[in-house]
Design a protein around this motif. Structure first.
Motif, PDB file in Angstrom:
ATOM      1  N   VAL A 163       0.984  -5.393   7.807  1.00 37.34           N
ATOM      2  CA  VAL A 163       1.801  -4.911   6.691  1.00 37.34           C
ATOM      3  C   VAL A 163       2.526  -3.634   7.105  1.00 37.34           C
ATOM      4  O   VAL A 163       1.950  -2.759   7.755  1.00 37.34           O
ATOM      5  N   GLY A 164       3.787  -3.525   6.714  1.00 33.35           N
ATOM      6  CA  GLY A 164       4.551  -2.301   6.912  1.00 33.35           C
ATOM      7  C   GLY A 164       4.828  -1.653   5.565  1.00 33.35           C
ATOM      8  O   GLY A 164       5.147  -2.354   4.601  1.00 33.35           O
ATOM      9  N   ILE A 165       4.692  -0.325   5.470  1.00 36.53           N
ATOM     10  CA  ILE A 165       4.963   0.385   4.218  1.00 36.53           C
ATOM     11  C   ILE A 165       6.170   1.295   4.400  1.00 36.53           C
ATOM     12  O   ILE A 165       6.243   2.063   5.354  1.00 36.53           O
ATOM     13  N   LEU A 166       7.139   1.181   3.496  1.00 34.55           N
ATOM     14  CA  LEU A 166       8.353   2.002   3.488  1.00 34.55           C
ATOM     15  C   LEU A 166       8.448   2.688   2.120  1.00 34.55           C
ATOM     16  O   LEU A 166       8.804   2.054   1.158  1.00 34.55           O
ATOM     17  N   HIS A 167       8.155   3.918   1.987  1.00 30.24           N
ATOM     18  CA  HIS A 167       7.582   4.923   2.881  1.00 30.24           C
ATOM     19  C   HIS A 167       6.341   5.476   2.198  1.00 30.24           C
ATOM     20  O   HIS A 167       6.237   5.378   0.987  1.00 30.24           O
ATOM     21  N   PRO A 168       5.417   6.085   2.945  1.00 33.22           N
ATOM     22  CA  PRO A 168       4.151   6.481   2.319  1.00 33.22           C
ATOM     23  C   PRO A 168       4.225   7.763   1.488  1.00 33.22           C
ATOM     24  O   PRO A 168       3.763   8.815   1.890  1.00 33.22           O
ATOM     25  N   GLY A 169       4.822   7.665   0.308  1.00 36.47           N
ATOM     26  CA  GLY A 169       4.718   8.745  -0.671  1.00 36.47           C
ATOM     27  C   GLY A 169       3.351   8.670  -1.340  1.00 36.47           C
ATOM     28  O   GLY A 169       2.463   7.950  -0.880  1.00 36.47           O
ATOM     29  N   SER A 170       3.166   9.396  -2.440  1.00 34.83           N
ATOM     30  CA  SER A 170       1.853   9.430  -3.089  1.00 34.83           C
ATOM     31  C   SER A 170       1.438   8.037  -3.565  1.00 34.83           C
ATOM     32  O   SER A 170       0.275   7.649  -3.409  1.00 34.83           O
ATOM     33  N   MET A 171       2.366   7.266  -4.136  1.00 37.19           N
ATOM     34  CA  MET A 171       2.050   5.904  -4.561  1.00 37.19           C
ATOM     35  C   MET A 171       1.992   4.970  -3.359  1.00 37.19           C
ATOM     36  O   MET A 171       1.039   4.198  -3.191  1.00 37.19           O
ATOM     37  N   GLY A 172       2.991   5.043  -2.498  1.00 35.51           N
ATOM     38  CA  GLY A 172       3.076   4.122  -1.373  1.00 35.51           C
ATOM     39  C   GLY A 172       1.885   4.199  -0.436  1.00 35.51           C
ATOM     40  O   GLY A 172       1.354   3.175  -0.001  1.00 35.51           O
ATOM     41  N   ALA A 173       1.446   5.421  -0.130  1.00 37.07           N
ATOM     42  CA  ALA A 173       0.322   5.585   0.787  1.00 37.07           C
ATOM     43  C   ALA A 173      -0.967   5.036   0.186  1.00 37.07           C
ATOM     44  O   ALA A 173      -1.760   4.381   0.880  1.00 37.07           O
ATOM     45  N   ALA A 174      -1.181   5.289  -1.101  1.00 37.46           N
ATOM     46  CA  ALA A 174      -2.402   4.814  -1.751  1.00 37.46           C
ATOM     47  C   ALA A 174      -2.404   3.296  -1.881  1.00 37.46           C
ATOM     48  O   ALA A 174      -3.433   2.638  -1.682  1.00 37.46           O
ATOM     49  N   VAL A 175      -1.250   2.715  -2.205  1.00 37.54           N
ATOM     50  CA  VAL A 175      -1.137   1.253  -2.286  1.00 37.54           C
ATOM     51  C   VAL A 175      -1.345   0.643  -0.902  1.00 37.54           C
ATOM     52  O   VAL A 175      -2.044  -0.370  -0.747  1.00 37.54           O
TER      53      VAL A 175
ATOM     54  N   ALA B  23       4.695 -19.054  -3.230  1.00 37.19           N
ATOM     55  CA  ALA B  23       3.851 -18.896  -2.045  1.00 37.19           C
ATOM     56  C   ALA B  23       3.818 -17.441  -1.593  1.00 37.19           C
ATOM     57  O   ALA B  23       2.761 -16.919  -1.215  1.00 37.19           O
ATOM     58  N   ALA B  24       4.967 -16.758  -1.654  1.00 35.19           N
ATOM     59  CA  ALA B  24       5.034 -15.360  -1.230  1.00 35.19           C
ATOM     60  C   ALA B  24       4.268 -14.466  -2.198  1.00 35.19           C
ATOM     61  O   ALA B  24       3.529 -13.563  -1.782  1.00 35.19           O
ATOM     62  N   SER B  25       4.424 -14.704  -3.491  1.00 31.77           N
ATOM     63  CA  SER B  25       3.668 -13.930  -4.481  1.00 31.77           C
ATOM     64  C   SER B  25       2.176 -14.137  -4.284  1.00 31.77           C
ATOM     65  O   SER B  25       1.375 -13.199  -4.414  1.00 31.77           O
ATOM     66  N   GLY B  26       1.793 -15.366  -3.943  1.00 31.78           N
ATOM     67  CA  GLY B  26       0.390 -15.658  -3.688  1.00 31.78           C
ATOM     68  C   GLY B  26      -0.156 -14.878  -2.505  1.00 31.78           C
ATOM     69  O   GLY B  26      -1.308 -14.418  -2.527  1.00 31.78           O
ATOM     70  N   ARG B  27       0.664 -14.697  -1.481  1.00 40.29           N
ATOM     71  CA  ARG B  27       0.224 -13.910  -0.317  1.00 40.29           C
ATOM     72  C   ARG B  27      -0.024 -12.449  -0.710  1.00 40.29           C
ATOM     73  O   ARG B  27      -0.953 -11.816  -0.200  1.00 40.29           O
ATOM     74  N   ILE B  28       0.806 -11.923  -1.610  1.00 37.33           N
ATOM     75  CA  ILE B  28       0.626 -10.530  -2.046  1.00 37.33           C
ATOM     76  C   ILE B  28      -0.624 -10.416  -2.919  1.00 37.33           C
ATOM     77  O   ILE B  28      -1.369  -9.432  -2.827  1.00 37.33           O
ATOM     78  N   GLU B  29      -0.886 -11.427  -3.742  1.00 37.05           N
ATOM     79  CA  GLU B  29      -2.137 -11.444  -4.516  1.00 37.05           C
ATOM     80  C   GLU B  29      -3.341 -11.393  -3.576  1.00 37.05           C
ATOM     81  O   GLU B  29      -4.293 -10.645  -3.807  1.00 37.05           O
ATOM     82  N   GLU B  30      -3.299 -12.198  -2.520  1.00 31.30           N
ATOM     83  CA  GLU B  30      -4.398 -12.227  -1.551  1.00 31.30           C
ATOM     84  C   GLU B  30      -4.536 -10.886  -0.837  1.00 31.30           C
ATOM     85  O   GLU B  30      -5.645 -10.426  -0.557  1.00 31.30           O
ATOM     86  N   LEU B  31      -3.411 -10.253  -0.554  1.00 30.34           N
ATOM     87  CA  LEU B  31      -3.424  -8.978   0.155  1.00 30.34           C
ATOM     88  C   LEU B  31      -4.184  -7.910  -0.624  1.00 30.34           C
ATOM     89  O   LEU B  31      -4.872  -7.069  -0.037  1.00 30.34           O
ATOM     90  N   PHE B  32      -4.082  -7.942  -1.967  1.00 26.00           N
ATOM     91  CA  PHE B  32      -4.716  -6.905  -2.785  1.00 26.00           C
ATOM     92  C   PHE B  32      -5.989  -7.381  -3.491  1.00 26.00           C
ATOM     93  O   PHE B  32      -6.554  -6.650  -4.307  1.00 26.00           O
ATOM     94  N   ALA B  33      -6.445  -8.588  -3.159  1.00 26.46           N
ATOM     95  CA  ALA B  33      -7.666  -9.113  -3.780  1.00 26.46           C
ATOM     96  C   ALA B  33      -8.851  -8.194  -3.486  1.00 26.46           C
ATOM     97  O   ALA B  33      -9.064  -7.762  -2.352  1.00 26.46           O
ATOM     98  N   GLY B  34      -9.609  -7.876  -4.539  1.00 24.31           N
ATOM     99  CA  GLY B  34     -10.797  -7.057  -4.380  1.00 24.31           C
ATOM    100  C   GLY B  34     -10.529  -5.578  -4.181  1.00 24.31           C
ATOM    101  O   GLY B  34     -11.428  -4.822  -3.814  1.00 24.31           O
ATOM    102  N   THR B  35      -9.281  -5.122  -4.431  1.00 27.40           N
ATOM    103  CA  THR B  35      -8.929  -3.708  -4.261  1.00 27.40           C
ATOM    104  C   THR B  35      -8.645  -3.073  -5.623  1.00 27.40           C
ATOM    105  O   THR B  35      -8.690  -3.739  -6.661  1.00 27.40           O
ATOM    106  N   ALA B  36      -8.329  -1.790  -5.587  1.00 27.19           N
ATOM    107  CA  ALA B  36      -8.017  -1.064  -6.829  1.00 27.19           C
ATOM    108  C   ALA B  36      -6.634  -1.404  -7.375  1.00 27.19           C
ATOM    109  O   ALA B  36      -6.294  -1.007  -8.495  1.00 27.19           O
ATOM    110  N   VAL B  37      -5.830  -2.125  -6.601  1.00 29.47           N
ATOM    111  CA  VAL B  37      -4.517  -2.577  -7.081  1.00 29.47           C
ATOM    112  C   VAL B  37      -4.666  -3.978  -7.657  1.00 29.47           C
ATOM    113  O   VAL B  37      -4.938  -4.935  -6.929  1.00 29.47           O
TER     114      VAL B  37
END
Length: 279
Positions: A6-18, A139-153
């Motif tokens: 995963v790439g994050i653009l850019h790690p601000g306070s929300m971005g870094a925590a997510v 399918a893409a939305s499902g991948r994002i659901e899987e990415l955050f499964a079991g997390t605080a998001v």
């Protein structure tokens, strides 16, 4: 399924925590350190993100890219991504109008799969559990659901139509953020006539009134540099729907009076109200 990079653009306070939450189910979470501030470096280090030297490297290595940046930068950032050979999933998670989300999708498609996202809530730290609303190809939305499964998001899919998640985010933000601005105006007016404590007492007798939390005005002032552009985006969305945007544009104009107080954590309620009255 293999864990994605995963790439994050850019790690601000929300971005870094997510991004840190995404790391739970990712092979790695990358960010581009070139040209970023010292505070960005500190946040990325704190959350265990992996630095890369260039945007090209980040995009070449990433299967999923999440864009979380100030609203005004969202389209230019997407344009930069479009100039590279990225062919993964791009989560447009900024507080932007549905119309801007559609323009960004048009910039990136068909090579890139775009998911429209909207984060409602505070950054996922200290027990906070924001919800990332999603819409786009299933399918893409499902991948994002899987990415955050079991997390605080938490995640919730709103369907396949790009713009719905952005619309929900701005609909909520329009009330939540504009209400904070109204608190500043109301308490400021009452203070001018020596009845500010009486106003707070009146509000305290009502349930869940922002007027009962005037201390939040100082935090509003410190965040004005971010909230103003977000309300301008929401105003654009109202105008596109045939609804009057003037109140939100006026709220953004009010926030602009605190432009010099960016991220000022030392600001008091008195300071914030003084600067509102005498910019």
């Amino acid at each position: 399924m293999d864990q994605p990079t995963v790439g994050i653009l850019h790690p601000g306070s929300m971005g870094a925590a997510v991004a840190a939450c995404a790391a739970t189910n990712a092979a790695a979470v990358l960010w581009c350190e070139t040209g970023r501030s010292v505070s960005s470096v500190e946040r990325a280090t704190q959350f265990g993100l992996t630095p890369v030297a260039t945007m090209a490297e980040l995009l070449d290595r990433s299967d999923i890219v999440i864009s979380l940046c100030p609203p005004a930068a969202a389209e230019d950032l997407a344009r930069d991504v479009a100039g590279h050979r990225f062919a993964g999933v791009y989560v447009e998670a900024n507080a932007i109008s549905p119309e801007r989300a559609l323009r960004i999708a048009a910039l990136l498609e068909p090579d890139v799969t775009v998911v429209d996202g909207g984060v409602v809530g505070s950054p996922p730290v200290g027990g906070k559990t924001p919800t990332l609303y999603l819409c786009g190809p299933a399918a893409a939305s499902g991948r994002i659901e899987e990415l955050f499964a079991g997390t605080a998001v938490r995640t919730k899919v709103l369907g396949t139509e790009i713009g719905k998640a952005s619309a929900l985010k701005l609909s909520y933000a329009s009330f939540q953020k504009a209400s904070r601005v109204l608190v500043a105006l109301a308490v400021g007016m009452a203070r001018e006539h020596g009845v500010d404590q009486e106003l707070i007492d009146v509000a305290s007798r009502r349930t869940e009134s922002y007027l009962a939390e005037p201390q939040y005005v100082a935090k509003t002032a410190a965040r004005a540099w971010r909230w103003g552009p977000e309300l301008e985006e929401a105003a654009d969305a109202l105008a596109a729907a045939g609804l009057p945007p003037e109140m939100l544009r006026a709220a953004a104009s009010t926030l602009a009076r605190w432009h010099n107080d960016k991220d000022n954590t030392e600001l008091t309620l008195t300071d914030a109200l003084d600067r509102l009255a005498h910019p």
